[in-house]
Design a protein around this motif. Structure first.
Motif, mmCIF file in Angstrom:
data_model
loop_
_atom_site.group_PDB
_atom_site.id
_atom_site.type_symbol
_atom_site.label_atom_id
_atom_site.label_comp_id
_atom_site.label_asym_id
_atom_site.label_seq_id
_atom_site.Cartn_x
_atom_site.Cartn_y
_atom_site.Cartn_z
ATOM 1 N N GLU A 29 41.012 46.572 35.660
ATOM 2 C CA GLU A 29 41.892 45.653 36.428
ATOM 3 C C GLU A 29 42.172 45.865 37.703
ATOM 4 O OE1 GLU A 29 45.413 44.733 34.377
ATOM 5 O OE2 GLU A 29 44.503 43.911 32.477
ATOM 6 N N LYS A 30 42.292 47.336 38.167
ATOM 7 C CA LYS A 30 42.499 47.825 39.532
ATOM 8 C C LYS A 30 41.125 47.343 40.447
ATOM 9 C CE LYS A 30 43.798 51.616 42.237
ATOM 10 N NZ LYS A 30 43.050 51.017 43.545
ATOM 11 N N LYS A 31 39.994 47.627 39.579
ATOM 12 C CA LYS A 31 38.601 47.377 40.520
ATOM 13 C C LYS A 31 38.654 45.888 40.665
ATOM 14 C CE LYS A 31 36.059 51.201 39.213
ATOM 15 N NZ LYS A 31 34.869 51.992 38.437
ATOM 16 N N LEU A 32 39.070 44.996 39.647
ATOM 17 C CA LEU A 32 38.856 43.657 39.855
ATOM 18 C C LEU A 32 39.831 42.854 40.769
ATOM 19 C CD1 LEU A 32 37.943 42.607 36.145
ATOM 20 C CD2 LEU A 32 36.607 43.366 37.952
ATOM 21 N N LYS A 33 41.099 43.636 40.892
ATOM 22 C CA LYS A 33 42.262 43.206 41.826
ATOM 23 C C LYS A 33 41.547 43.369 43.430
ATOM 24 C CE LYS A 33 45.824 43.103 38.613
ATOM 25 N NZ LYS A 33 47.228 43.597 38.082
ATOM 26 N N ASP A 34 40.949 44.757 43.375
ATOM 27 C CA ASP A 34 40.652 45.129 44.525
ATOM 28 C C ASP A 34 39.503 43.882 45.210
ATOM 29 O OD1 ASP A 34 42.257 47.250 44.643
ATOM 30 O OD2 ASP A 34 40.779 48.730 43.975
ATOM 31 N N ILE A 35 38.625 43.744 44.276
ATOM 32 C CA ILE A 35 37.807 42.530 44.840
ATOM 33 C C ILE A 35 38.285 41.330 45.111
ATOM 34 C CG2 ILE A 35 35.567 41.275 43.868
ATOM 35 C CD1 ILE A 35 34.836 43.830 42.105
ATOM 36 N N GLU A 82 43.254 34.925 40.055
ATOM 37 C CA GLU A 82 43.971 35.651 38.877
ATOM 38 C C GLU A 82 43.318 35.146 37.448
ATOM 39 O OE1 GLU A 82 46.321 38.364 37.388
ATOM 40 O OE2 GLU A 82 46.216 38.024 39.202
ATOM 41 N N ALA A 83 43.114 33.801 37.540
ATOM 42 C CA ALA A 83 42.449 32.996 36.362
ATOM 43 C C ALA A 83 40.924 33.556 36.007
ATOM 44 C CB ALA A 83 42.556 31.312 36.427
ATOM 45 N N PHE A 84 40.315 33.634 37.010
ATOM 46 C CA PHE A 84 38.830 34.051 37.003
ATOM 47 C C PHE A 84 38.947 35.599 36.610
ATOM 48 C CE2 PHE A 84 37.470 30.795 40.590
ATOM 49 C CZ PHE A 84 37.611 29.845 39.694
ATOM 50 N N MET A 85 39.889 36.352 37.073
ATOM 51 C CA MET A 85 39.895 37.731 36.591
ATOM 52 C C MET A 85 40.330 38.048 35.018
ATOM 53 S SD MET A 85 41.948 40.957 38.039
ATOM 54 C CE MET A 85 43.613 40.457 37.201
#
Length: 146
Positions: free
Chosen positions: A20-26, A47-50
């Motif tokens: 989740e941290k990596k995806l939030k950074d992206i 957020e929805a795509f993540m």
């Protein structure tokens, strides 16, 4: 992603938090990018795509492989052959590895190009908006039946 054998417990929790941290950074890099400044509700969309990407990535390796995409399509009632799924992934995969990573997923969802996968995911989102009525259905008379 680290490919540890985290089957549950603390190790699995760490793996999910790391992902989740990596995806939030992206996501943050997209929010900071001038190319996407005009996009409406970008933060909510990302957020929805993540959440959707995390849901689809069943083996938690950070990429959607053939089995992940095939499972998603079958779940939606759009079963496809192995070759059709491979072609769909090929439309999105910018690295030529036969998988969809999160940046490829975002390019697909935010981009102007309409891929088959994007249309199916958008169809699923519209389908989810129509909720089924809750509670006991109203009583019908015999004369009301078709």
């Amino acid at each position: 992603m680290s490919n540890t054998s985290a089957q549950g417990g603390k190790e699995y929790g760490k793996l999910v938090q790391e992902k989740e941290k990596k995806l939030k950074d992206i996501n943050q890099s997209y929010l900071d990018d001038d190319d996407y400044k005009d996009e409406e509700n970008l933060e909510e969309q990302l957020e929805a795509f993540m959440k959707k990407f995390i849901e689809l990535d069943r083996n938690n390796n950070g990429e959607l492989d053939m089995q992940d995409v095939k499972y998603m399509l079958e779940k939606l009632g759009h079963a496809k052959t192995h070759l059709e799924v491979k072609k769909m992934i090929g439309e999105v995969d910018s690295r030529g590895e036969g998988t969809i990573n999160y940046p490829d997923f975002l390019v697909m969802m935010l981009g102007k190009k309409n891929s088959v996968l994007k249309r199916i995911l958008m169809f699923e989102a519209i389908k989810k908006e129509k909720e089924k009525p809750a509670g006991i259905p109203e009583r019908k008379r015999l004369s009301q039946l078709p």
